[in-house]
Write an enzyme that holds these catalytic residues in place. Structure first.
Site, PDB file in Angstrom:
ATOM      1  N   GLU A   1       0.839  -1.212   0.000  1.00  0.00           N
ATOM      2  CA  GLU A   1       0.000   0.000   0.000  1.00  0.00           C
ATOM      3  C   GLU A   1       0.869   1.256   0.000  1.00  0.00           C
ATOM      4  O   GLU A   1       1.737   1.408   0.874  1.00  0.00           O
ATOM      5  CB  GLU A   1      -0.915  -0.009   1.225  1.00  0.00           C
TER       6      GLU A   1
ATOM      7  N   LYS B   1      -7.115  -0.989  11.596  1.00  0.00           N
ATOM      8  CA  LYS B   1      -6.568  -1.405  10.291  1.00  0.00           C
ATOM      9  C   LYS B   1      -5.308  -0.590   9.987  1.00  0.00           C
ATOM     10  O   LYS B   1      -4.298  -1.117   9.506  1.00  0.00           O
ATOM     11  CB  LYS B   1      -7.627  -1.215   9.204  1.00  0.00           C
TER      12      LYS B   1
ATOM     13  N   ASP C   1       4.017 -14.943  10.912  1.00  0.00           N
ATOM     14  CA  ASP C   1       2.685 -15.323  10.437  1.00  0.00           C
ATOM     15  C   ASP C   1       1.713 -14.167  10.688  1.00  0.00           C
ATOM     16  O   ASP C   1       1.211 -13.987  11.798  1.00  0.00           O
ATOM     17  CB  ASP C   1       2.260 -16.595  11.195  1.00  0.00           C
TER      18      ASP C   1
ATOM     19  N   HIS D   1      -2.123  10.917   0.873  1.00  0.00           N
ATOM     20  CA  HIS D   1      -2.282   9.556   0.364  1.00  0.00           C
ATOM     21  C   HIS D   1      -2.317   9.546  -1.163  1.00  0.00           C
ATOM     22  O   HIS D   1      -1.631   8.766  -1.816  1.00  0.00           O
ATOM     23  CB  HIS D   1      -3.559   8.942   0.927  1.00  0.00           C
TER      24      HIS D   1
HETATM   25  C1  MEV Z   1      -5.493   3.310   5.357  1.00  0.00           C
HETATM   26  O1  MEV Z   1      -4.805   2.163   4.940  1.00  0.00           O
HETATM   27  C2  MEV Z   1      -5.470   3.414   6.860  1.00  0.00           C
HETATM   28  C3  MEV Z   1      -6.296   4.570   7.453  1.00  0.00           C
HETATM   29  O2  MEV Z   1      -7.642   4.494   6.997  1.00  0.00           O
HETATM   30  C4  MEV Z   1      -6.245   4.404   8.954  1.00  0.00           C
HETATM   31  C5  MEV Z   1      -7.153   5.325   9.728  1.00  0.00           C
HETATM   32  O3  MEV Z   1      -8.182   5.766   9.205  1.00  0.00           O
HETATM   33  O4  MEV Z   1      -6.823   5.580  10.894  1.00  0.00           O
HETATM   34  C6  MEV Z   1      -5.756   5.895   7.024  1.00  0.00           C
END
Ligand code: MEV
Length: 437
Positions: free
Chosen positions: A85, A278, A294, A391
């Site tokens: 990513e 995430k 793992d 991003h």
């Molecule tokens: C993207 O891979 C992860 C985010 O969505 C985490 C978050 O919102 O805290 C930017």
């Protein structure tokens, strides 16, 4: 309808590719090229990779990057990260730089204990199971001696064995719950071998035991648990609010306040908590994968831990107390630095060397730091500029590839979008203008 393929695993790699290209791509030679161009010319290396899995037809690359300048417990560390990513490694590096001048990351490993269970059903009285366990425990442990010998020499091995009555949750259900110290190994094979021996001894002893009034207990299965709520590392960063400085036009004080609220929201709201966590896993998984550990086990364990009170919550916590901003987390991480893929995959070995051949607890610390850093970087953007500006800029390379820009066109578009947030429609329009001119 396509007929089932017989004996697929016995086919050579070329035969498997032929089958695929014939069955799914009408024998298209361009598809064969897509598959075979990723084969490694070094046959020994290729064989090594083929040996990691089954029915392999080619290799699947992941970018392997570095996030330098992490100050962890007073020592500078460069973190290897394997992740596909865009902007994750950049975000980690940015967080590392921010905390480098503000005391760095502090870590404490709380424990490294893992567990496994032999799952058993018995329909008779609970007191009979309890009596049987009291009778059998010493022999059960005795039967593990040879399996445990080498782990014991390294300071590990089975730590405890208890009988757990789970009959309230499921009628007739009991566990032999064993805890383990596996030192620098993740220990999955050791734990599972030990549990299976326990199950064998358990069965053997029940055969001659005459204290059961109902049908003898039945072992259903024996397996380690990837839920490791004791194998936990704490990681934190902290600094006076007035040392935060202005961030993307937001004062340090406002930043700390909004940041803390953002974490509080993820603590109470599962929709947000899942995305929040995430982002943490972007950092954790990248180190776990780079070091050949793992990541599915870590993912499962971490998310179970995030919902340990019955409600899925943020793994991180933030507060401002006495004008000091503190951001921290406890992460359950069962990792190894010896055995398994860690010592087989040449790039895992490289990752370990970059980390100066860490012990399992040192690797837990580094991985936890990367998770906290990632969450810091995400919230840093979310509560100031928003996530898309940074991003999408990082994602620009992929977008240019997807719209089919040539190298020269990419160069022009990169310049045009140096200070703009790119979108596919905007990029396509710009590309058309370039092509028309
Ligand atoms: C993207 O891979 C992860 C985010 O969505 C985490 C978050 O919102 O805290 C930017």
């Amino acid at each position: 309808m396509q007929a089932p393929v017989v004996g697929f695993s016995k086919l050579s790699k070329t035969e498997k590719v032929n089958w695929l290209v014939t069955t799914y791509f009408n024998g298209d030679t361009a598809m064969r090229e897509v598959i075979t161009r990723y084969w490694n010319d070094d046959q020994k290396l290729q064989d090594l990779h083929d040996g990691f899995s089954e029915n392999t037809i080619t290799n699947y690359y992941f970018p392997f990057g570095l996030a330098p300048n992490f100050l962890i417990d007073g020592k500078l560390v460069t973190i290897p990260m394997a992740i596909e990513e865009s902007s994750v490694v950049a975000a980690a590096s940015k967080a590392a730089k921010f905390w480098l001048d503000r005391g760095g990351f502090k870590t404490t490993v709380k424990s490294t204990i893992k567990s496994g269970q032999v799952h058993i059903m018995y329909d008779g009285l609970s007191s009979e199971m309890e009596d049987y366990f009291a009778f059998a425990k010493a022999e059960l442990l005795q039967s593990l001696e040879s399996i445990n010998a080498s782990m014991k020499k390294r300071g590990g091995g089975i730590q405890d064995l208890t009988l757990v009555n789970k009959t309230e949750a499921l009628s007739g259900y009991y566990q032999l719950h064993a805890t383990f110290e596996t030192k620098d190994a993740m220990g999955a094979n050791f734990i599972n071998t030990t549990l299976e021996q326990l199950a064998t001894t358990f069965r053997e002893l029940t055969a001659t035991y005459d204290g059961f009034t109902s049908t003898k207990p039945e072992v259903i299965m024996s397996i380690l648990s990837n839920y490791v709520p004791e194998c936990v590392v704490n990681v934190s960063v902290s600094c006076p609010v007035d040392e935060i400085g202005t961030i993307n036009g937001v004062s340090g004080e406002d930043f700390a306040r909004k940041f803390t609220r953002a974490v509080n929201i993820a603590t109470v709201e599962p929709y947000r908590a899942v995305t929040h966590n995430k982002g943490i896993m972007n950092g954790i998984d990248a180190v776990v994968i780079a070091t050949g550990n793992d990541f599915r086990a870590v993912e499962a364990g971490v998310h179970a831990y995030a919902s340990r009170d019955g409600h899925y919550r943020s793994l991180t916590r933030a507060r401002v107390e006495d004008e000091v901003f503190t951001f921290e987390a406890d992460f359950p991480l069962a990792l190894g630095t010896v055995g398994g893929l860690t010592s087989l995959h040449p790039l895992s070995k490289l990752a370990m060397q970059i980390l100066e051949n860490p012990t399992a607890t040192q690797l837990m610390r580094v991985t936890a730091v990367c998770g906290l850093a990632q969450n810091f970087a995400a919230l840093h953007s979310l509560v100031t500029t928003g996530i898309q500006a940074g991003h999408m800029k990082m994602h620009l390379v992929n977008m240019l590839e997807q719209i089919g820009a040539t190298d020269a066109e990419k160069e022009l578009l990169r310049k045009e979008y140096a200070d703009k947030t790119p979108s596919f429609s905007g990029l396509r329009e710009s590309l058309e203008i370039i092509r028309r001119s």
